[in-house]
Design a protein around this motif. Structure first.
Motif, PDB file in Angstrom:
ATOM      1  N   ALA A 227       0.826  -1.206   0.000  1.00 42.74           N
ATOM      2  CA  ALA A 227       0.000   0.000   0.000  1.00 42.74           C
ATOM      3  C   ALA A 227       0.862   1.259   0.000  1.00 42.74           C
ATOM      4  CB  ALA A 227      -0.928  -0.007   1.217  1.00 42.74           C
ATOM      5  N   GLY A 228       1.953   1.252   0.758  1.00 46.86           N
ATOM      6  CA  GLY A 228       2.825   2.417   0.803  1.00 46.86           C
ATOM      7  C   GLY A 228       3.480   2.702  -0.535  1.00 46.86           C
ATOM      8  N   VAL A 229       3.973   1.655  -1.199  1.00 48.61           N
ATOM      9  CA  VAL A 229       4.626   1.822  -2.498  1.00 48.61           C
ATOM     10  C   VAL A 229       3.642   2.361  -3.530  1.00 48.61           C
ATOM     11  CG1 VAL A 229       5.681   0.571  -4.420  1.00 48.61           C
ATOM     12  CG2 VAL A 229       6.402   0.094  -2.081  1.00 48.61           C
ATOM     13  N   MET A 230       2.454   1.774  -3.583  1.00 51.17           N
ATOM     14  CA  MET A 230       1.472   2.188  -4.586  1.00 51.17           C
ATOM     15  C   MET A 230       0.920   3.577  -4.283  1.00 51.17           C
ATOM     16  SD  MET A 230       1.635  -0.101  -6.772  1.00 51.17           S
ATOM     17  CE  MET A 230       0.351   0.590  -7.827  1.00 51.17           C
ATOM     18  N   SER A 231       0.774   3.926  -3.017  1.00 53.57           N
ATOM     19  CA  SER A 231       0.273   5.257  -2.668  1.00 53.57           C
ATOM     20  C   SER A 231       1.266   6.330  -3.087  1.00 53.57           C
ATOM     21  CB  SER A 231       0.019   5.349  -1.159  1.00 53.57           C
ATOM     22  OG  SER A 231      -0.998   4.440  -0.767  1.00 53.57           O
ATOM     23  N   GLU A 232       2.551   6.105  -2.814  1.00 52.17           N
ATOM     24  CA  GLU A 232       3.567   7.085  -3.220  1.00 52.17           C
ATOM     25  C   GLU A 232       3.623   7.207  -4.737  1.00 52.17           C
ATOM     26  OE1 GLU A 232       7.048   8.771  -4.728  1.00 52.17           O
ATOM     27  OE2 GLU A 232       6.673   6.605  -4.895  1.00 52.17           O
ATOM     28  N   ALA A 233       3.531   6.066  -5.438  1.00 53.90           N
ATOM     29  CA  ALA A 233       3.579   6.095  -6.893  1.00 53.90           C
ATOM     30  C   ALA A 233       2.373   6.845  -7.459  1.00 53.90           C
ATOM     31  CB  ALA A 233       3.628   4.666  -7.443  1.00 53.90           C
ATOM     32  N   LEU A 235       0.535   9.228  -5.971  1.00 45.69           N
ATOM     33  CA  LEU A 235       0.645  10.657  -5.700  1.00 45.69           C
ATOM     34  C   LEU A 235       1.696  11.312  -6.595  1.00 45.69           C
ATOM     35  CD1 LEU A 235       0.413  10.612  -1.794  1.00 45.69           C
ATOM     36  CD2 LEU A 235      -1.293  11.505  -3.380  1.00 45.69           C
ATOM     37  N   SER A 236       2.818  10.636  -6.802  1.00 46.69           N
ATOM     38  CA  SER A 236       3.861  11.192  -7.665  1.00 46.69           C
ATOM     39  C   SER A 236       3.392  11.250  -9.114  1.00 46.69           C
ATOM     40  CB  SER A 236       5.135  10.346  -7.555  1.00 46.69           C
ATOM     41  OG  SER A 236       5.683  10.424  -6.258  1.00 46.69           O
ATOM     42  N   PHE A 237       2.666  10.240  -9.561  1.00 46.45           N
ATOM     43  CA  PHE A 237       2.167  10.238 -10.939  1.00 46.45           C
ATOM     44  C   PHE A 237       1.192  11.390 -11.171  1.00 46.45           C
ATOM     45  CE2 PHE A 237      -1.096   8.882 -14.017  1.00 46.45           C
ATOM     46  CZ  PHE A 237      -0.293   8.807 -15.154  1.00 46.45           C
ATOM     47  N   LEU A 238       0.416  11.723 -10.131  1.00 48.52           N
ATOM     48  CA  LEU A 238      -0.527  12.829 -10.249  1.00 48.52           C
ATOM     49  C   LEU A 238       0.144  14.193 -10.083  1.00 48.52           C
ATOM     50  CD1 LEU A 238      -3.541  11.352  -8.240  1.00 48.52           C
ATOM     51  CD2 LEU A 238      -3.352  11.597 -10.718  1.00 48.52           C
ATOM     52  N   GLY A 239       1.438  14.200  -9.826  1.00 45.06           N
ATOM     53  CA  GLY A 239       2.161  15.457  -9.700  1.00 45.06           C
ATOM     54  C   GLY A 239       2.208  16.011  -8.293  1.00 45.06           C
ATOM     55  N   PHE A 240       1.892  15.170  -7.286  1.00 41.66           N
ATOM     56  CA  PHE A 240       1.879  15.632  -5.903  1.00 41.66           C
ATOM     57  C   PHE A 240       2.982  14.988  -5.079  1.00 41.66           C
ATOM     58  CE2 PHE A 240      -2.272  16.784  -7.397  1.00 41.66           C
ATOM     59  CZ  PHE A 240      -2.605  17.923  -6.689  1.00 41.66           C
ATOM     60  N   GLY A 241       3.981  14.402  -5.746  1.00 44.43           N
ATOM     61  CA  GLY A 241       5.114  13.842  -5.034  1.00 44.43           C
ATOM     62  C   GLY A 241       6.187  14.886  -4.799  1.00 44.43           C
ATOM     63  N   ASP A 242       7.258  14.456  -4.175  1.00 45.68           N
ATOM     64  CA  ASP A 242       8.391  15.351  -3.919  1.00 45.68           C
ATOM     65  C   ASP A 242       9.160  15.555  -5.220  1.00 45.68           C
ATOM     66  OD1 ASP A 242      10.640  16.688  -3.068  1.00 45.68           O
ATOM     67  OD2 ASP A 242      10.901  15.478  -1.260  1.00 45.68           O
ATOM     68  N   PRO A 243       9.182  16.775  -5.773  1.00 46.01           N
ATOM     69  CA  PRO A 243       9.855  16.982  -7.057  1.00 46.01           C
ATOM     70  C   PRO A 243      11.370  16.915  -6.963  1.00 46.01           C
ATOM     71  CG  PRO A 243       9.107  19.080  -6.157  1.00 46.01           C
ATOM     72  CD  PRO A 243       8.579  18.013  -5.244  1.00 46.01           C
ATOM     73  N   ASN A 244      11.911  16.940  -5.748  1.00 45.15           N
ATOM     74  CA  ASN A 244      13.358  16.916  -5.566  1.00 45.15           C
ATOM     75  C   ASN A 244      13.909  15.506  -5.376  1.00 45.15           C
ATOM     76  OD1 ASN A 244      13.506  19.812  -5.573  1.00 45.15           O
ATOM     77  ND2 ASN A 244      12.689  19.766  -3.483  1.00 45.15           N
ATOM     78  N   VAL A 245      13.019  14.510  -5.366  1.00 49.24           N
ATOM     79  CA  VAL A 245      13.425  13.125  -5.142  1.00 49.24           C
ATOM     80  C   VAL A 245      12.905  12.273  -6.292  1.00 49.24           C
ATOM     81  CG1 VAL A 245      13.219  11.129  -3.620  1.00 49.24           C
ATOM     82  CG2 VAL A 245      13.436  13.411  -2.638  1.00 49.24           C
ATOM     83  N   MET A 246      13.765  11.465  -6.880  1.00 47.46           N
ATOM     84  CA  MET A 246      13.362  10.634  -8.001  1.00 47.46           C
ATOM     85  C   MET A 246      12.664   9.367  -7.503  1.00 47.46           C
ATOM     86  SD  MET A 246      12.924  10.042 -11.082  1.00 47.46           S
ATOM     87  CE  MET A 246      13.658  11.612 -11.583  1.00 47.46           C
ATOM     88  N   SER A 247      11.490   9.112  -8.045  1.00 48.30           N
ATOM     89  CA  SER A 247      10.750   7.899  -7.726  1.00 48.30           C
ATOM     90  C   SER A 247      10.155   7.343  -9.009  1.00 48.30           C
ATOM     91  CB  SER A 247       9.637   8.188  -6.707  1.00 48.30           C
ATOM     92  OG  SER A 247       8.619   8.989  -7.288  1.00 48.30           O
ATOM     93  N   ASN A 253       5.109  10.208 -14.266  1.00 52.04           N
ATOM     94  CA  ASN A 253       4.527  11.539 -14.397  1.00 52.04           C
ATOM     95  C   ASN A 253       5.272  12.366 -15.447  1.00 52.04           C
ATOM     96  OD1 ASN A 253       4.942  14.606 -13.196  1.00 52.04           O
ATOM     97  ND2 ASN A 253       2.822  13.930 -13.108  1.00 52.04           N
ATOM     98  N   ASP A 254       6.597  12.298 -15.434  1.00 53.48           N
ATOM     99  CA  ASP A 254       7.386  13.030 -16.425  1.00 53.48           C
ATOM    100  C   ASP A 254       7.091  12.527 -17.838  1.00 53.48           C
ATOM    101  OD1 ASP A 254       8.542  14.568 -14.466  1.00 53.48           O
ATOM    102  OD2 ASP A 254      10.365  13.348 -14.315  1.00 53.48           O
ATOM    103  N   ALA A 255       6.972  11.207 -17.985  1.00 51.27           N
ATOM    104  CA  ALA A 255       6.678  10.641 -19.302  1.00 51.27           C
ATOM    105  C   ALA A 255       5.292  11.058 -19.787  1.00 51.27           C
ATOM    106  CB  ALA A 255       6.789   9.122 -19.254  1.00 51.27           C
ATOM    107  N   PHE A 256       4.341  11.111 -18.873  1.00 50.63           N
ATOM    108  CA  PHE A 256       2.980  11.506 -19.242  1.00 50.63           C
ATOM    109  C   PHE A 256       2.935  12.972 -19.667  1.00 50.63           C
ATOM    110  CE2 PHE A 256      -1.171  13.272 -18.033  1.00 50.63           C
ATOM    111  CZ  PHE A 256      -2.010  12.472 -18.797  1.00 50.63           C
TER     112      PHE A 256
END
Length: 300
Positions: A227-233, A235-247, A253-256
């Motif tokens: 659940a933690g891995v998928m939740s972070e993925a 949020l990051s895919f939607l553009g709400f992750g930490d932009p300073n950390v690569m995940s 999200n960048d590819a989209f």
């Protein structure tokens, strides 16, 4: 002397349980493959930043000082490059650490919180149980993704904030399951004997009741990692992750945003496949552990 013998017996019991878990996993080919995959991801997380040929945001230039944009897989760049000329393989290695850090920390935090709440609710019962369970019902009524998006939009996004948000929502199921176990354990003879011996309620709760629910708590640690891995993925895919950390979610999200979801398969498939394999592998190992703690699931 008795204390040393008790510690030795406890260590022997733990070693026996670990060997039994490994035998249960190795019994099925899928379990063996899943365990091997998890070890690979663990190695990626541990040595990835040192093994990565480039930085996660480092732009690569050709001989003409031009960014190597959307180059396909080659001997120089095993998984090609992004639209900004960043090495995809390096990003994949860096993202493995974030995936495991978020997954493990959010799982441990949620299970610790859920186990504590479940212990208190199940053991003391009455008004304490009623208040805790009603708060749990309220927590179940709050959807994770909309709530997380609102919080992150207000507060500066960070990996720490994402972990806290995941913990704040993952504890609910663990608390309910642990509570149901404690409701039966508190009536067992060993609890009644400890109470008759004059032990305090908290001593009974944490010395005698809690150890009996820990195997079930460990099961939810494995479930929480998924659940933690998928939740972070997400949020990051939607553009709400930490932009300073690569995940891995940020890679998608960048590819989209670059419109490369269909054209640059070497950019999209690696993080998507890694996410899928990590979640599936965790599930398969969890299934083996569940068989270990639940005798009714074992094959005769």
């Amino acid at each position: 002397m008795a204390h040393d013998m008790s510690d030795h017996t406890l260590d022997a019991t733990r070693r026996w349980q670990m060997k039994r878990l490994l035998r249960t996993i190795m019994r099925y080919p899928s379990g063996s493959v899943a365990l091997a995959c998890l070890l690979v991801f663990l190695a990626m997380a541990l040595i990835g930043p040192w093994a990565a040929p480039y930085g996660p945001f480092e732009t690569i230039y050709d001989q003409d000082e031009m960014p190597v944009r959307l180059a396909g897989p080659s001997a120089q760049h095993w998984l090609g490059t992004t639209n900004h000329g960043v090495d995809v393989f390096s990003q994949l290695l860096w993202g493995a650490r974030i995936a495991l850090v978020v997954g493990v920390l959010s799982a441990l935090g949620s299970v610790l919180l859920g186990t504590l709440i479940g212990l208190l609710a199940g053991y003391f019962g009455g008004l304490v149980d009623e208040i805790i369970m009603r708060l749990t019902d309220i927590a179940y009524g709050i959807p994770f993704l909309p709530f997380a998006l609102v919080v992150i939009a207000i507060v500066q996004p960070s990996i720490g904030l994402i972990i806290i948000l995941v913990i704040a929502f993952l504890w609910r199921t663990t608390a309910r399951v642990i509570r149901s176990q404690v409701l039966t354990l508190r009536e067992r003879p060993f609890v009644l004997a400890a109470r008759a011996a004059g032990l305090s309620e908290f001593a009974i709760l944490f010395r005698h009741v809690a150890p009996n629910v820990l195997p079930l708590s460990f099961l939810y640690v494995a479930i929480g990692v998924q659940a933690g891995v998928m939740s972070e993925a997400a949020l990051s895919f939607l553009g709400f992750g930490d932009p300073n950390v690569m995940s891995w979610g940020l890679m998608l999200n960048d590819a989209f945003r670059a419109g490369a979801m269909r054209s640059a398969w070497w950019w999209v498939l690696p993080p998507g496949i890694c996410l899928s394999i990590l979640v599936i592998s965790t599930f398969m190992v969890t299934r083996a552990y569940e068989e270990l703690v639940n005798p009714r699931l074992r094959k005769r």
